[in-house]
Design a protein around this motif. Structure first.
Motif, short mmCIF file in Angstrom:
data_model
loop_
_atom_site.label_atom_id
_atom_site.label_comp_id
_atom_site.label_asym_id
_atom_site.label_seq_id
_atom_site.Cartn_x
_atom_site.Cartn_y
_atom_site.Cartn_z
N ALA A 135 0.81 -1.22 0.00
CA ALA A 135 0.00 0.00 0.00
C ALA A 135 0.84 1.27 0.00
CB ALA A 135 -0.95 -0.01 1.20
N GLN A 136 2.04 1.21 0.58
CA GLN A 136 2.88 2.41 0.68
C GLN A 136 3.84 2.58 -0.49
OE1 GLN A 136 5.21 1.98 4.28
NE2 GLN A 136 6.55 0.42 3.42
N LEU A 137 3.79 1.70 -1.47
CA LEU A 137 4.71 1.78 -2.61
C LEU A 137 4.59 3.12 -3.35
CD1 LEU A 137 4.29 -1.79 -4.16
CD2 LEU A 137 6.46 -0.83 -3.32
N ASP A 138 5.73 3.64 -3.76
CA ASP A 138 5.77 4.79 -4.65
C ASP A 138 5.86 4.28 -6.09
OD1 ASP A 138 5.76 6.56 -2.52
OD2 ASP A 138 7.95 6.75 -2.47
N VAL A 139 5.47 5.13 -7.03
CA VAL A 139 5.61 4.77 -8.44
C VAL A 139 7.06 4.42 -8.75
CG1 VAL A 139 5.41 5.61 -10.81
CG2 VAL A 139 3.63 6.18 -9.13
N ALA A 140 7.98 5.17 -8.14
CA ALA A 140 9.41 4.97 -8.38
C ALA A 140 9.93 3.65 -7.82
CB ALA A 140 10.21 6.13 -7.79
N ASP A 141 9.13 2.96 -7.00
CA ASP A 141 9.55 1.68 -6.43
C ASP A 141 9.36 0.52 -7.39
OD1 ASP A 141 10.29 2.83 -4.00
OD2 ASP A 141 8.26 2.65 -3.17
N ILE A 142 8.77 0.77 -8.56
CA ILE A 142 8.66 -0.27 -9.58
C ILE A 142 9.80 -0.02 -10.56
CG2 ILE A 142 7.14 -1.43 -11.22
CD1 ILE A 142 6.12 -1.24 -8.27
N LYS A 143 10.77 -0.92 -10.56
CA LYS A 143 12.01 -0.69 -11.29
C LYS A 143 12.27 -1.82 -12.28
CE LYS A 143 13.89 1.87 -7.37
NZ LYS A 143 14.98 2.01 -6.37
N GLN A 144 13.25 -1.62 -13.13
CA GLN A 144 13.59 -2.62 -14.13
C GLN A 144 15.08 -2.92 -14.10
OE1 GLN A 144 12.71 -1.51 -18.19
NE2 GLN A 144 13.02 -3.59 -18.97
N ASP A 146 17.62 -5.48 -16.40
CA ASP A 146 17.65 -6.37 -17.57
C ASP A 146 16.24 -6.47 -18.14
OD1 ASP A 146 20.39 -6.77 -17.15
OD2 ASP A 146 20.02 -8.46 -15.79
N SER A 147 15.71 -7.66 -18.27
CA SER A 147 14.36 -7.79 -18.83
C SER A 147 13.29 -7.94 -17.75
CB SER A 147 14.31 -9.00 -19.77
OG SER A 147 14.64 -10.19 -19.07
N PHE A 148 13.69 -7.78 -16.48
CA PHE A 148 12.76 -8.02 -15.38
C PHE A 148 12.35 -6.72 -14.68
CE2 PHE A 148 15.49 -11.87 -15.52
CZ PHE A 148 14.51 -12.76 -15.95
N TYR A 149 11.07 -6.61 -14.40
CA TYR A 149 10.56 -5.53 -13.55
C TYR A 149 10.46 -6.08 -12.13
CZ TYR A 149 9.39 -2.82 -17.69
OH TYR A 149 9.47 -2.11 -18.86
N TYR A 150 10.66 -5.21 -11.15
CA TYR A 150 10.60 -5.68 -9.76
C TYR A 150 10.07 -4.60 -8.82
CZ TYR A 150 15.08 -3.18 -9.11
OH TYR A 150 16.07 -2.23 -9.05
N PHE A 151 9.56 -5.08 -7.68
CA PHE A 151 9.14 -4.20 -6.59
C PHE A 151 10.36 -3.94 -5.70
CE2 PHE A 151 5.38 -6.74 -7.68
CZ PHE A 151 4.40 -5.75 -7.82
N ASP A 152 10.62 -2.68 -5.40
CA ASP A 152 11.70 -2.34 -4.48
C ASP A 152 11.05 -1.95 -3.16
OD1 ASP A 152 14.09 -1.74 -3.34
OD2 ASP A 152 14.48 0.08 -4.50
N PHE A 153 10.98 -2.90 -2.23
CA PHE A 153 10.35 -2.64 -0.93
C PHE A 153 11.37 -1.95 -0.03
CE2 PHE A 153 7.84 -6.37 -2.42
CZ PHE A 153 6.60 -5.75 -2.46
N THR A 154 11.10 -0.70 0.29
CA THR A 154 12.02 0.12 1.07
C THR A 154 11.23 1.08 1.97
OG1 THR A 154 13.70 1.87 0.90
CG2 THR A 154 12.13 1.71 -0.90
N GLU A 155 11.89 1.55 3.03
CA GLU A 155 11.25 2.51 3.92
C GLU A 155 11.56 3.95 3.51
OE1 GLU A 155 14.14 0.93 4.38
OE2 GLU A 155 14.58 0.92 6.53
N GLU A 156 12.29 4.11 2.41
CA GLU A 156 12.63 5.45 1.96
C GLU A 156 11.42 6.11 1.32
OE1 GLU A 156 15.99 5.19 -0.61
OE2 GLU A 156 17.27 4.21 0.89
N GLY A 157 11.02 7.25 1.84
CA GLY A 157 9.85 7.95 1.34
C GLY A 157 8.97 8.40 2.49
N GLU A 158 8.16 9.39 2.26
CA GLU A 158 7.35 9.99 3.32
C GLU A 158 6.34 8.99 3.90
OE1 GLU A 158 4.35 13.81 4.03
OE2 GLU A 158 5.34 13.53 2.10
N GLY A 159 6.38 8.85 5.22
CA GLY A 159 5.41 8.02 5.93
C GLY A 159 5.56 6.53 5.75
N LYS A 160 6.68 6.08 5.13
CA LYS A 160 6.86 4.65 4.87
C LYS A 160 7.62 3.99 6.01
CE LYS A 160 8.01 3.58 0.56
NZ LYS A 160 8.73 3.66 -0.74
#
Length: 301
Positions: A135-144, A146-160
């Motif tokens: 629920a707290q993911l930022d748009v920027a937390d969806i990264k690529q 090579d050929s794979f997209y991934y979720f970057d689960f991090t506490e960096e960001g407001e209120g995370k």
């Protein structure tokens, strides 16, 4: 008031599971039932369920206080959750029948979808991630990479925030999510200049981003007639873990890597190298949980 909140908690602690079936003309309220009956501990409402109720009330109180809807200055439900409740052992995975019941319902089976309701349960089912992590993911937390997209689960960001250090992790986006239009949704959020991936979530002061989703799912699940207490939003995570270990025979170490569990094993936890995105993708793409689901329409806003 704090006294009223404490009184409510004490009432919940005395109520039996499925207490509504015990109500009669003579004993017609939950309060009367709690005062007149004595039920064995294993027949009462689970600590997990009670904590869910208190969490929802705390979230609502935080919202009411921040919007000056009440004269309170402090949240009366703060600090009332049952300490040491071993909720992870109380939560059960969803059965295939449960999954078909859930995903055959309106949030998915309609022509226009609500982003947070459509995506967050599916992401949890196909990553094993916790509700607040998603629920707290930022748009920027969806990264690529090579050929794979991934979720970057991090506490960096407001209120995370994250539960533990091991919760910081990168998890590939499963092909099933991509087939349902997930990357298109990410791009649309980016195109609109949104920071949050799920900008339709309103976070109350003092609450987590995932609290509203847990509350919604609890009410939604009850309407479907699924069991309270043992099956919660967290059951998506339990389903992922159970499927990985019991059906796919994936190593516990790899499962812990993907779901963000602490690996206390000295050998695997301290000396084994962290898996790459390519390695994790090879593991995750073995998951065929979509075979346990009904046909779900592609996301359409």
């Amino acid at each position: 008031s704090k006294d009223s909140a404490v009184e409510l908690k004490e009432l919940l602690l005395r109520l039996p599971s499925n207490y509504k079936r015990f109500l009669t003309e003579e004993v017609s309220t939950a309060k009367q039932l709690a005062e007149t009956g004595s039920y064995p501990k294993d027949k009462r409402l689970s600590s997990n369920y009670i904590n869910q109720v208190l969490s929802v009330l705390s979230m609502f109180s935080a919202w009411a206080i921040s919007h000056a809807k009440v004269s309170l200055t402090a949240n009366p439900f703060n600090g009332l959750k049952i300490k040491g409740a071993d909720t992870k052992h109380e939560v059960a995975p969803f059965s295939e029948e449960d999954l078909r019941t859930i995903f055959s319902s309106k949030p998915w089976q309609k022509t226009r979808h609500t982003p947070k309701h459509y995506w967050i349960p599916l992401i949890s089912l196909f990553t094993g991630a916790r509700v607040n992590e998603i629920a707290q993911l930022d748009v920027a937390d969806i990264k690529q990479q090579d050929s794979f997209y991934y979720f970057d689960f991090t506490e960096e960001g407001e209120g995370k925030s994250l539960k533990t250090k091991s919760s910081r992790r990168q998890v590939p986006v499963h092909p099933y999510l991509i087939s349902k239009g997930f990357l298109g949704y990410v791009n649309s959020q980016q195109g609109e200049g949104k920071i949050k991936l799920f900008s339709d979530i309103e976070k109350a002061e003092g609450a987590n981003y995932g609290d509203g989703i847990s509350s919604w799912f609890s009410s939604f699940k009850a309407k479907l007639g699924l069991p309270s207490g043992s099956k919660t939003f967290h059951s998506f995570r339990r389903t992922f873990i159970t499927y990985a270990i019991n059906e796919l025979k994936i190593s516990v170490h790899n499962v812990k890597e993907i779901v963000g569990h602490i690996d206390n094993d000295v050998t695997t936890g301290e000396y084994r190298e962290k898996s790459s995105i390519n390695d994790l993708a090879e593991i995750l793409f073995k998951f065929k949980l979509e075979e346990k689901l009904p046909e779900i329409p592609k996301y359409n806003r």
